[in-house]
Design a protein around this motif. Structure first.
Motif, mmCIF file in Angstrom:
data_model
loop_
_atom_site.group_PDB
_atom_site.id
_atom_site.type_symbol
_atom_site.label_atom_id
_atom_site.label_comp_id
_atom_site.label_asym_id
_atom_site.label_seq_id
_atom_site.Cartn_x
_atom_site.Cartn_y
_atom_site.Cartn_z
ATOM 1 N N VAL A 13 0.799 -1.229 0.000
ATOM 2 C CA VAL A 13 0.000 0.000 0.000
ATOM 3 C C VAL A 13 0.828 1.272 0.000
ATOM 4 C CG1 VAL A 13 -1.696 1.347 1.302
ATOM 5 C CG2 VAL A 13 -2.024 -1.119 0.988
ATOM 6 N N GLU A 14 1.815 1.383 0.895
ATOM 7 C CA GLU A 14 2.576 2.636 0.973
ATOM 8 C C GLU A 14 3.313 2.918 -0.332
ATOM 9 O OE1 GLU A 14 4.891 2.671 4.551
ATOM 10 O OE2 GLU A 14 3.134 3.032 5.796
ATOM 11 N N GLN A 15 3.821 1.857 -0.953
ATOM 12 C CA GLN A 15 4.475 2.013 -2.254
ATOM 13 C C GLN A 15 3.480 2.514 -3.307
ATOM 14 O OE1 GLN A 15 5.834 -1.693 -3.919
ATOM 15 N NE2 GLN A 15 5.831 -0.869 -5.977
ATOM 16 N N LEU A 16 2.284 1.934 -3.319
ATOM 17 C CA LEU A 16 1.263 2.335 -4.289
ATOM 18 C C LEU A 16 0.807 3.769 -4.048
ATOM 19 C CD1 LEU A 16 -0.970 -0.891 -4.334
ATOM 20 C CD2 LEU A 16 0.811 -0.264 -5.962
ATOM 21 N N GLN A 17 0.718 4.174 -2.783
ATOM 22 C CA GLN A 17 0.279 5.530 -2.468
ATOM 23 C C GLN A 17 1.293 6.583 -2.898
ATOM 24 O OE1 GLN A 17 -0.503 4.990 1.754
ATOM 25 N NE2 GLN A 17 -2.718 4.885 1.420
ATOM 26 N N GLN A 18 2.577 6.199 -2.950
ATOM 27 C CA GLN A 18 3.617 7.142 -3.379
ATOM 28 C C GLN A 18 3.539 7.426 -4.876
ATOM 29 O OE1 GLN A 18 7.364 5.505 -2.080
ATOM 30 N NE2 GLN A 18 6.764 5.542 0.082
ATOM 31 N N ASN A 19 3.049 6.430 -5.641
ATOM 32 C CA ASN A 19 2.953 6.592 -7.106
ATOM 33 C C ASN A 19 1.581 6.133 -7.592
ATOM 34 O OD1 ASN A 19 5.930 7.197 -7.768
ATOM 35 N ND2 ASN A 19 6.051 5.319 -6.551
ATOM 36 N N PRO A 20 0.507 6.808 -7.196
ATOM 37 C CA PRO A 20 -0.848 6.316 -7.474
ATOM 38 C C PRO A 20 -1.230 6.284 -8.953
ATOM 39 C CG PRO A 20 -0.922 8.528 -6.536
ATOM 40 C CD PRO A 20 0.489 8.075 -6.436
ATOM 41 N N THR A 21 -0.555 7.055 -9.790
ATOM 42 C CA THR A 21 -0.920 7.082 -11.213
ATOM 43 C C THR A 21 0.034 6.260 -12.079
ATOM 44 O OG1 THR A 21 0.346 9.132 -11.536
ATOM 45 C CG2 THR A 21 -1.995 9.347 -10.991
ATOM 46 N N THR A 22 0.902 5.491 -11.424
ATOM 47 C CA THR A 22 1.860 4.634 -12.130
ATOM 48 C C THR A 22 1.713 3.202 -11.633
ATOM 49 O OG1 THR A 22 3.424 6.473 -12.269
ATOM 50 C CG2 THR A 22 4.313 4.274 -12.647
ATOM 51 N N THR A 23 1.792 2.254 -12.541
ATOM 52 C CA THR A 23 1.712 0.846 -12.130
ATOM 53 C C THR A 23 3.057 0.420 -11.557
ATOM 54 O OG1 THR A 23 0.138 0.400 -13.910
ATOM 55 C CG2 THR A 23 1.156 -1.507 -12.856
ATOM 56 N N THR A 24 3.086 0.179 -10.236
ATOM 57 C CA THR A 24 4.348 -0.193 -9.603
ATOM 58 C C THR A 24 4.337 -1.621 -9.045
ATOM 59 O OG1 THR A 24 3.590 0.834 -7.546
ATOM 60 C CG2 THR A 24 4.995 2.164 -8.984
ATOM 61 N N ALA A 25 3.156 -2.261 -8.997
ATOM 62 C CA ALA A 25 3.091 -3.624 -8.454
ATOM 63 C C ALA A 25 2.184 -4.495 -9.312
ATOM 64 C CB ALA A 25 2.591 -3.607 -7.011
ATOM 65 N N ILE A 26 2.561 -5.771 -9.437
ATOM 66 C CA ILE A 26 1.785 -6.730 -10.218
ATOM 67 C C ILE A 26 1.618 -8.012 -9.402
ATOM 68 C CG2 ILE A 26 3.847 -7.646 -11.389
ATOM 69 C CD1 ILE A 26 2.111 -8.037 -13.900
ATOM 70 N N ILE A 27 0.418 -8.575 -9.435
ATOM 71 C CA ILE A 27 0.122 -9.840 -8.752
ATOM 72 C C ILE A 27 -0.290 -10.854 -9.806
ATOM 73 C CG2 ILE A 27 -1.312 -11.006 -7.035
ATOM 74 C CD1 ILE A 27 -1.772 -8.222 -5.741
ATOM 75 N N ILE A 28 0.457 -11.937 -9.912
ATOM 76 C CA ILE A 28 0.159 -12.988 -10.883
ATOM 77 C C ILE A 28 -0.493 -14.162 -10.156
ATOM 78 C CG2 ILE A 28 1.103 -14.520 -12.659
ATOM 79 C CD1 ILE A 28 3.469 -12.620 -12.935
ATOM 80 N N VAL A 29 -1.630 -14.622 -10.673
ATOM 81 C CA VAL A 29 -2.386 -15.701 -10.026
ATOM 82 C C VAL A 29 -2.752 -16.767 -11.065
ATOM 83 C CG1 VAL A 29 -3.345 -14.167 -8.272
ATOM 84 C CG2 VAL A 29 -4.580 -14.515 -10.406
ATOM 85 N N PRO A 30 -3.021 -18.002 -10.630
ATOM 86 C CA PRO A 30 -3.290 -19.076 -11.595
ATOM 87 C C PRO A 30 -4.712 -19.133 -12.124
ATOM 88 C CG PRO A 30 -3.182 -19.966 -9.378
ATOM 89 C CD PRO A 30 -2.811 -18.524 -9.267
#
Length: 442
Positions: free
Chosen positions: A56-73
């Motif tokens: 969350v804190e990472q995402l809040q620092q750059n809210p208009t940029t994709t900084t995290a990805i979650i890959i699921v099966p």
């Protein structure tokens, strides 16, 4: 313990959670101190929050940029994670990418970069090849259910996705089962492992395992009599093949057992309808493949029935993880045919049960599910549907059950005895000024 940041207190309050559990606290601490983390914890123990909150804190620092990805099966797991993330109410954009619906919908959502991207390997790889995603800005990778995501069928696509993200700095892998060897392309460097699999004693206490002998090689009669004995309790029946799922479902229906079936070859809307009917009480029995062994967070599932023996212990573990979640109790019942022997991974103390001589068919569910051909993209929400059914359909609050609103359609549970009258009243009425198809969900 360090004081919680304000956003975390608000997020937990939105989820109606008073405090993080030990595993979630450990994950927050470990991700703050280490770049790469492997988290092993039982299904139903709260792993989704354990990997979302550190982002969350990472995402809040750059809210208009994709900084995290979650890959699921699976798409179900992707949608489940998206739902939890939105429930945090953090005002951060999330986009979910999966097969089974139009790619163009996702492409439109991706034009304005989401802070968080969730998706299945095939669809994410497709978007990367089409350059719909700016992979250079992504610095955090999460592989949820990594033992499944890194199986042979997914390896090529996951390798391509990770290879397309040159600036990954942090990695988090989570699962309810261990994996002997993690492929080098994941890029782990001195990962820290948090292993809560053996520590989860409450989980073991909450789950009881039983054995049931079938005299017939075709176990359908045994399954029928078992469901009669279990009554109207929420039950998932696992089969090993899609064809077996549909056959078993049909044979149960012939014996007057209300059920729904679910597998990977179904259209997305049909899958959504089946799960919705199971969640809302239109059906208390779900017949499915191992697709439902992961990513389905359906409350209060009381029984797991292994109609077909699981292929291995990991599958057995994931199937059983649908019940006895958190502090609830549940029972897994393994049906053994005359030529089958008890697998080694089933505890020696598993109780052997017998069925009553007389089979009494359970009462039919009191709910039915209506399909509404309008959803979020049509600016229709749950409040609109409740108001419409109350004002135009002559339904009281207690006549309306669970409502699920998707992008282009919605499902709503209503009391079965009121459904026909309500449908007759609303057949010429409009929702939000628009005439839409409303019918009993197939």
């Amino acid at each position: 313990m360090q004081q919680q940041p304000e956003w975390l207190s608000k997020a937990l309050n939105n989820l109606n959670i008073k405090a993080l559990n030990e595993m979630q606290e450990a994950a927050l601490t470990a991700t703050a101190q280490h770049k790469d983390l492997i988290l092993l914890s039982a299904t139903g123990s709260g792993k989704t929050l354990a990997f979302l909150l550190p982002l969350v804190e990472q995402l809040q620092q750059n809210p208009t940029t994709t900084t995290a990805i979650i890959i699921v099966p699976s798409r179900e797991l992707a949608l489940q994670i998206e739902t939890v993330f939105k429930s945090l109410q953090l005002n951060l954009k999330v986009t979910c990418c999966y097969g089974g619906h139009k790619r163009e919908i996702e492409e439109n959502n991706l034009k304005q970069a989401p802070a968080l991207l969730i998706g299945t390997p095939g669809r994410l790889a497709d978007h990367i090849r089409r350059e719909s995603i700016n992979t250079k800005t992504i610095t955090t990778l999460v592989l949820d259910e990594f033992d499944k995501s890194l199986e042979l069928g997914f390896q090529e696509e996951v390798s391509f996705i990770i290879g397309s993200m040159p600036n990954i700095e942090e990695r988090m892998l989570t699962s309810a089962t261990r994996m002997e060897e993690i492929p080098a392309f994941v890029g782990l460097q001195q990962p820290v492992t948090l292993d809560f699999l053996n520590a989860n004693e409450e989980k073991e206490i909450g789950l009881s395992i039983q054995l049931l002998q079938s005299e017939e090689k075709d176990k359908i009669e045994t399954l029928f009599r078992l469901i009669c004995m279990l009554g109207n309790r929420s039950t998932i029946v696992f089969c090993n093949h899609r064809e077996a799922v549909e056959r078993t479902s049909a044979l149960l229906k012939e014996r007057d057992i209300v059920n729904v079936f679910y597998h990977g070859a179904m259209e997305q809307r049909d899958r959504d309808a089946a799960l919705c009917k199971f969640r809302n009480g239109t059906s208390n029995v779900l017949v499915t493949t191992d697709l439902a062994a992961r990513g389905l967070d359906i409350a209060n599932i009381r029984y797991i029935v292994h109609y077909h023996l699981p292929h291995n212990e990991d599958t057995f573990t994931h199937r059983n993880g649908r019940t006895a979640r958190m502090e609830a109790s549940g029972t897994a019942i393994v049906i053994l045919g005359p030529e089958e022997t008890k697998p080694e991974y089933i505890p020696a103390e598993a109780e052997e049960i017998t069925l009553p001589t007389e089979a009494v068919i359970p009462d039919k569910p009191k709910w039915t599910t209506l399909f509404i051909a309008a959803g979020k993209k049509d600016k229709v929400n749950k409040i609109d549907i409740v108001g419409f059914l109350s004002n135009k359909g002559d339904l009281k609050k207690e006549d309306i059950g669970l409502i699920e609103v998707k992008d282009f359609f919605a499902f709503v549970a209503v009391k079965k005895i009121k459904a026909s009258h309500t449908l007759n009243l609303i057949k010429d009425e409009k929702i939000k000024g628009k005439k839409v198809k409303i019918a009993v969900a197939k």
